[in-house]
Write an enzyme that holds these catalytic residues in place. Structure first.
Site, mmCIF file in Angstrom:
data_model
loop_
_atom_site.group_PDB
_atom_site.id
_atom_site.type_symbol
_atom_site.label_atom_id
_atom_site.label_comp_id
_atom_site.label_asym_id
_atom_site.label_seq_id
_atom_site.Cartn_x
_atom_site.Cartn_y
_atom_site.Cartn_z
ATOM 1 N N GLN A 116 -0.055 26.560 -57.669
ATOM 2 C CA GLN A 116 -0.036 26.181 -56.236
ATOM 3 C C GLN A 116 -1.419 26.089 -55.604
ATOM 4 O O GLN A 116 -1.488 26.213 -54.300
ATOM 5 C CB GLN A 116 0.691 27.515 -55.762
ATOM 6 N N HIS A 136 0.930 22.043 -54.635
ATOM 7 C CA HIS A 136 0.441 21.975 -52.871
ATOM 8 C C HIS A 136 -0.858 21.023 -52.770
ATOM 9 O O HIS A 136 -1.315 21.310 -51.843
ATOM 10 C CB HIS A 136 -0.043 23.620 -52.710
ATOM 11 N N ILE A 253 -5.901 40.071 -63.926
ATOM 12 C CA ILE A 253 -5.482 38.745 -64.529
ATOM 13 C C ILE A 253 -6.583 38.255 -65.673
ATOM 14 O O ILE A 253 -6.236 37.688 -66.541
ATOM 15 C CB ILE A 253 -5.275 37.541 -63.532
#
Ligand code: ZN
Length: 263
Positions: A116, A136, A253
């Site tokens: 995205q 996107h 992450i």
């Protein structure tokens, strides 16, 4: 119903769980990774839609990104061109999480990265452009809203730096915009198809740094599950899919991803 789904019932994976999840990754033959803003925040790119997101704190900032206002209002376009040159993506560097996905690709188990993000950091980290699906769009190119012609963003930004406040398409004189998907703008059919194929054709879907609230990206989790794939979510905050995922990891992450995908 697989017995592993019990994983999702805990708020986050324990150390034992993480070993088991890593085993899934090790044995997977086709991993599709879905990435959102959370994978790039360590690179200094703000999350627009998250709890502290730019658009969450200042909804007016989002107005600049609706296609309708961009087309209708030259002042919006001039402001957009000024901010494009200042976007943090231009100076950002890929982080350990982007690099972990390059390692996953080298191991031959990566089916695709559906992102995205518009920052191009996967490709800059070394992921094969052929395997990155930018649903996107991308900030690195411009597209004419009239004739559809595309070109490098850098050339357009040079025109802005040289004094053009709202550079027009050199081919047809139409309105130029970054090749990103604005609010109110349809997504590229080709990217969407590639994303669905990647979700339907994997045996493990790894959703990283995405709140899974924006469609169609979120729906890819259902596509993968319906195709029989395991689903693993790595995200700092809860997502609507936590209950149906096979596992949820809340660790940062930049630590979680390298631990999961490297040998
Ligand atoms: Zn044009």
């Amino acid at each position: 119903m697989r017995s592993d789904t019990v994983e999702a019932m805990s708020a986050s994976a324990s150390a034992t769980d993480r070993v088991r999840i890593k085993g899934w990754l090790d044995r997977a033959r086709a991993v599709t990774v879905l990435t959102g803003a959370g994978i790039s925040t360590d690179s200094g790119i703000p999350d627009f839609r998250g709890p502290n997101g730019v658009w969450t704190r200042d909804p007016n900032a989002a107005a600049m990104f609706t296609l309708q206002s961009y087309v209708a209002d030259p002042a919006v376009r001039r402001r957009a061109w000024r901010t494009r040159g200042e976007h943090p993506a231009w100076s950002a560097r890929p982080n350990a999480a982007h690099e972990a996905l390059v390692a996953l690709e080298r191991s031959g188990r990566l089916r695709a990265i559906v992102t995205q993000n518009i920052d191009g950091l996967h490709q800059r980290a070394g992921s094969s452009p052929d395997l990155v699906v930018e649903i996107h769009g991308t900030l690195s190119e411009v597209q004419c809203l009239d004739c559809g012609d595309r070109g490098p963003m850098r050339a357009a930004l040079e025109r802005v730096a040289a004094g053009e406040e709202d550079p027009a398409c050199l081919g047809c004189g139409g309105i130029l915009k970054s090749a990103t998907i604005s609010f109110g703008q349809a997504m590229e059919e080709r990217s969407l198809r590639a994303a669905y194929r990647a979700a339907a054709g994997c045996d493990l879907l790894l959703a990283v740094g995405t709140s899974l609230t924006v469609h169609p990206a979120a729906g890819l989790v259902d596509v993968a599950r319906n195709a029989g794939a395991r689903t693993v979510i790595v995200n700092g905050s809860p997502t609507p899919y936590d209950d149906v995922a096979d596992a949820v990891i809340r660790d940062p992450i930049g630590e979680a991803l390298p631990a999961l995908v490297t040998a």
